[in-house]
Design a protein around this motif. Structure first.
Motif, PDB file in Angstrom:
ATOM      1  N   ASP A  35       0.952  -1.099  -0.099  1.00 21.24           N
ATOM      2  CA  ASP A  35       0.001  -0.051   0.055  1.00 21.24           C
ATOM      3  C   ASP A  35       0.791   1.278   0.001  1.00 21.24           C
ATOM      4  N   PHE A  36       1.415   1.505  -1.029  1.00 17.34           N
ATOM      5  CA  PHE A  36       2.254   2.708  -1.383  1.00 17.34           C
ATOM      6  C   PHE A  36       2.082   3.505  -2.468  1.00 17.34           C
ATOM      7  N   SER A  37       1.856   4.946  -2.489  1.00 15.37           N
ATOM      8  CA  SER A  37       1.483   5.910  -3.334  1.00 15.37           C
ATOM      9  C   SER A  37       2.397   6.891  -3.531  1.00 15.37           C
ATOM     10  N   GLY A  53      16.002   6.955 -10.130  1.00  6.49           N
ATOM     11  CA  GLY A  53      14.988   7.935  -9.611  1.00  6.49           C
ATOM     12  C   GLY A  53      13.973   7.263  -8.519  1.00  6.49           C
ATOM     13  N   VAL A  54      13.339   5.933  -8.891  1.00  2.00           N
ATOM     14  CA  VAL A  54      12.579   5.393  -8.084  1.00  2.00           C
ATOM     15  C   VAL A  54      12.978   3.756  -8.279  1.00  2.00           C
ATOM     16  N   ARG A  55      13.347   3.169  -7.052  1.00  2.00           N
ATOM     17  CA  ARG A  55      13.629   2.037  -6.962  1.00  2.00           C
ATOM     18  C   ARG A  55      12.872   1.110  -6.205  1.00  2.00           C
ATOM     19  N   VAL A  56      12.273   0.063  -6.584  1.00  2.00           N
ATOM     20  CA  VAL A  56      11.307  -0.945  -5.952  1.00  2.00           C
ATOM     21  C   VAL A  56      12.068  -2.272  -5.903  1.00  2.00           C
ATOM     22  N   ILE A  62       1.635  -0.882  -5.064  1.00  2.00           N
ATOM     23  CA  ILE A  62       2.265   0.233  -5.345  1.00  2.00           C
ATOM     24  C   ILE A  62       1.708   1.204  -6.584  1.00  2.00           C
ATOM     25  N   THR A  63       1.323   2.269  -6.219  1.00  2.00           N
ATOM     26  CA  THR A  63       0.535   2.935  -7.226  1.00  2.00           C
ATOM     27  C   THR A  63       1.370   4.473  -7.504  1.00  2.00           C
ATOM     28  N   CYS A  86       8.181  -7.481  -7.185  1.00  2.71           N
ATOM     29  CA  CYS A  86       6.948  -6.761  -6.833  1.00  2.71           C
ATOM     30  C   CYS A  86       5.937  -7.393  -7.298  1.00  2.71           C
ATOM     31  N   GLY A  87       4.654  -7.143  -6.649  1.00  2.00           N
ATOM     32  CA  GLY A  87       3.448  -7.717  -7.104  1.00  2.00           C
ATOM     33  C   GLY A  87       2.438  -6.645  -7.237  1.00  2.00           C
ATOM     34  N   ASP A  88       1.868  -6.049  -8.207  1.00  2.00           N
ATOM     35  CA  ASP A  88       0.907  -5.149  -8.328  1.00  2.00           C
ATOM     36  C   ASP A  88       1.651  -3.723  -8.502  1.00  2.00           C
ATOM     37  N   ILE A  89       2.213  -3.150  -9.583  1.00  2.00           N
ATOM     38  CA  ILE A  89       2.578  -1.894  -9.749  1.00  2.00           C
ATOM     39  C   ILE A  89       1.645  -1.213 -10.549  1.00  2.00           C
ATOM     40  N   THR A  90       0.831  -0.174 -10.327  1.00  2.00           N
ATOM     41  CA  THR A  90       0.184   0.322 -11.140  1.00  2.00           C
ATOM     42  C   THR A  90       0.450   2.033 -11.508  1.00  2.00           C
TER      43      THR A  90
END
Length: 171
Positions: A35-37, A53-56, A62-63, A86-90
């Motif tokens: 649950d990250f936005s 820039g953004v590292r997962v 993650i939205t 990951c699971g579920d990046i939008t």
């Protein structure tokens, strides 16, 4: 040399909005969060060749909306968005611009990057690839990716590069 913002496994239900960053090595690092936005985020002038820039590293739900990573031509950071597992990046309306690779999906041994969805995103003016999917081991997997109404252009090598042959793994 570290992340400007680092959210680790002890974090949950995080929302980051209206941020501008300059001179980052790693702008935002996401480790094992559900649950990250990110919304209305600008990352400019990252460290050339090695900045991300953004590292997962890992995470669920993650939205990202209206996130823009860009650099000056000739000073491209390594990656706009890096995804290990990951699971579920939008993503909606994001821009990954003027990096070596706009977005890299690169799970390691035994890892899976799954369910990546992007709509109306730009992967443009990158030195190598707009999007590179490159599993890092024979046991790595990338599955369920959808990119709808996205722009992959003006990259030095490929707009989209799917490479399961170099290091093994499955896409």
């Amino acid at each position: 040399g570290g992340a400007f913002i680092h959210c680790d496994a002890a974090s949950s239900a995080i929302s980051i909005e209206n941020i501008v960053m300059h001179g980052w090595k790693t702008g935002i690092l996401i480790d094992s969060i559900a649950d990250f936005s990110l919304r209305h985020v600008r990352l400019r002038t990252g460290v050339p060749m090695t900045g991300t820039g953004v590292r997962v590293n890992s995470g669920l739900q993650i939205t990202m909306s209206d996130v823009c990573v860009s650099n000056a031509p000739g000073l491209e950071a390594g990656m706009g968005l890096s995804v290990a597992t990951c699971g579920d990046i939008t993503m909606f309306g994001c821009q990954w611009l003027t990096c070596v690779n706009g977005m890299a999906v690169h799970p390691g041994a035994g890892q899976t990057a799954a369910s990546i969805y992007a709509e109306k995103c730009y992967f443009d003016n990158n030195t190598n690839n707009g999007l590179i999917v490159l599993p890092q081991h024979a046991t790595a997997t990338v599955t369920r990716g959808t990119f709808s109404n996205c722009w992959f252009g003006s990259s030095g090598n490929s707009g989209i590069c799917l490479d399961s042959a170099s290091l093994g793994g499955s896409i």
